[in-house]
Design an enzyme around this catalytic site. Sequence first.
Site, short mmCIF file in Angstrom:
data_model
loop_
_atom_site.label_atom_id
_atom_site.label_comp_id
_atom_site.label_asym_id
_atom_site.label_seq_id
_atom_site.Cartn_x
_atom_site.Cartn_y
_atom_site.Cartn_z
CG ASP A 1 -2.23 0.74 1.00
OD1 ASP A 1 -2.38 1.34 -0.08
OD2 ASP A 1 -3.08 0.73 1.90
CB CYS B 1 -4.95 9.97 0.60
SG CYS B 1 -6.69 9.76 0.17
#
Lengths: 306, 306
Positions: A14, A239
Site C-alpha cells: 500500500d 491518499c
Amino acid sequence: MGEHVTIVEVGPRDGFQLIVPLIPTVTKIALVEQLYAAGLRRMEATAFVSARSIPQLADAAEVLAAARALPGLSAQVLVPTQRRCEQALGAGATEIAFVLSASEAHNMENVRRTPRESVDEYRRLIAVLPAGVGVRLNLATAFDCPFTGAVAPDDVLALLDPLVAVRPDVEIALCDTTGRATPERVRALFDRAIARFPDGTRWAFHGHDTYGLGVANVLAAYDASVRVFDSSFAGLGGCPFAPGATGNVATEDVVWTFGEMGAATGIDLDLLLDAAEAGAQLPGALPGGRVRTALRSRQCVQALAA
Amino acid sequence: MGEHVTIVEVGPRDGFQLIVPLIPTVTKIALVEQLYAAGLRRMEATAFVSARSIPQLADAAEVLAAARALPGLSAQVLVPTQRRCEQALGAGATEIAFVLSASEAHNMENVRRTPRESVDEYRRLIAVLPAGVGVRLNLATAFDCPFTGAVAPDDVLALLDPLVAVRPDVEIALCDTTGRATPERVRALFDRAIARFPDGTRWAFHGHDTYGLGVANVLAAYDASVRVFDSSFAGLGGCPFAPGATGNVATEDVVWTFGEMGAATGIDLDLLLDAAEAGAQLPGALPGGRVRTALRSRQCVQALAA
C-alpha cells in the site's frame, strides 16, 4: 491492556504503490528485510496487479521471493482477481489477500466488476485454491467511498454474508480506504460484524490517517476486540484521492501507542524507526506519522510550553 | 452526539511562541481576525512573558488590543506570574489564563518556582484581581513532563486541591504538554478530577499531537464529558522538546472530527482552512494536522487503493 496485538506491515504494497519514481527492487527487498529485523512477522509484501496501472509493483515476483526467504515471515500478496491469484501462486505465493470494495463505484474503478461479481470471483478462487495456501480478505471502502461517500454498515454486512459463507475461517480486514471513518463508526461496524459472524472469522482493521484519526480508529477497533492491524512504516501510502495528504496509519505510531498502553507487539521500536527513516527518505515518498519525528528529532528545552 | 463543544484557539500564543522568525504584528492581527471570521469565539491571543525568553510575543499588548476589538471574542492571555498578570491587566486584558506546571522540574524551568509556590502566587493573584476579570487555569504537564516523564494522577489531583479551593468556579485546562498522554490516561484523569471537584469547576483539555494521539485524546476527554478543547490552527506549536515534531492538535482536525460526529462547534471549516493555510505558510512555521492537506489537495483517483 497486556494483550498481544498483531501488526501487518502493508508499506511494501500500500505504501510503495503510491510512490511514482520506481523504487529499485533491491531497495524494496532491503526495506522488507529491515522491517523483518525489527520484528514484523506479517507483511503485505506486494500485489499482483496490472503493471500498466501500477508500474511500481511490476517486480512483485522478485519481492515476494525475497520475503518468502525470511524464516517465519507470513508474506501475503494482494490480488484483485482469480487470474492475478494464479499469477501469484505461480510466483510461489503461500498467502493470498483478495481485495474487493464494498462500494460498487470503487470496485468498478478497481476491477471493472460489481462487488457481487467480485464475490463470485472470490468463490471461484477459493474453490480451486491449493490446500495450504492462506487466504485473507481485504474489504476496501468498508466505511467510506471516495466517489460516493459514506458506505452504509447494512450494505457492508450484506456483502459479508456471502463472503463469510464461502469460507468462514478467513481473516477479514475492514478497510477505511479514505481515512474518513470516525472511531464511533469503526467501533459500531466491528461490533456488528463480530456479532453477526461468530464462526471463527478473524477480524483486522486497515486504517488510513488522512484526517488525523488513524490511531484513534485503531484504538476503536481494539476496543471492539480486533487484534490485527494493518499499518505502513513511515505512514507511507499517501491518499490516492487527495494527493499531498498522508495515507496509511504509521506502523511506528501504532507500535508506540500500544507500547504506551502495555499491549505487546513483539516489535523493536528503535529498529522500526530506522526502517521508517529509510522509508521516509525514498524519492517521491510522502511520509506521515508522528512518532518518527517526535523520537528522532534533537531534544531540547524551551520555557513556557503549556 | 449533537452536543456543542467549545474550541479555544491557542495558535496565536502556543503556536506563534515556537516560531523563531518574528511574525509582523499586523500579520498576527490579520490571522486573529481571520480565525474570528471563521467563527472562533475563544482564543488564547498572546502571553505576557519575558520578551527575552520569548521575543515572538513581545507585541502582546498590540495583539491583545486588536483581539479585544472583535465583538464577542473572549481573548484570554497567558500569564505565569502575578507581575505578568498586572502587566496584562494594564494592557486591558479581561481574561487571564494563569499557567503552572504539575511537574516541579517543568515549573522550575518555566518560572523558577515550585508548583506549590505557583499555587501561592495564584492565590495572591486572585485576591487582588479586579472584579469582572475572567480567570482560566492552565495546568501544564498534567500527564507527562519532558524532564521527568509520567506525572502521577495523584500528584495532579493533590495540586488541584488548593487550586480549586482558591476559586472553585474557574475553568481548568489539563494540558498534555508533551503529547505523550494516551486516551485511557486522559479519560482516567478527567474522570477522577470531575468526580473530585463537583462544585462548578469547568474542565478543558489542551492536547498536543506529538505522537499522533492528538484527536484520539480529544475524543477521550470528550467521553469524560469535557466540552472545551484547546487547539491550534494548522497544528502550529511544534514541540519545544522535540524540534521537528508537530505540536498542538490542529483546530481544523478537531473541528472536522466533531463535525463528522455531529457535534456543533459553530466554526466554518472552509474559512478555518483558509486561516490554516495562511498559518502553515508563515516563515519558520512547522504546520501539522491532517485535514488541511486532505481537503485542500487536488482531488484525483487511482485504482486499487485498499
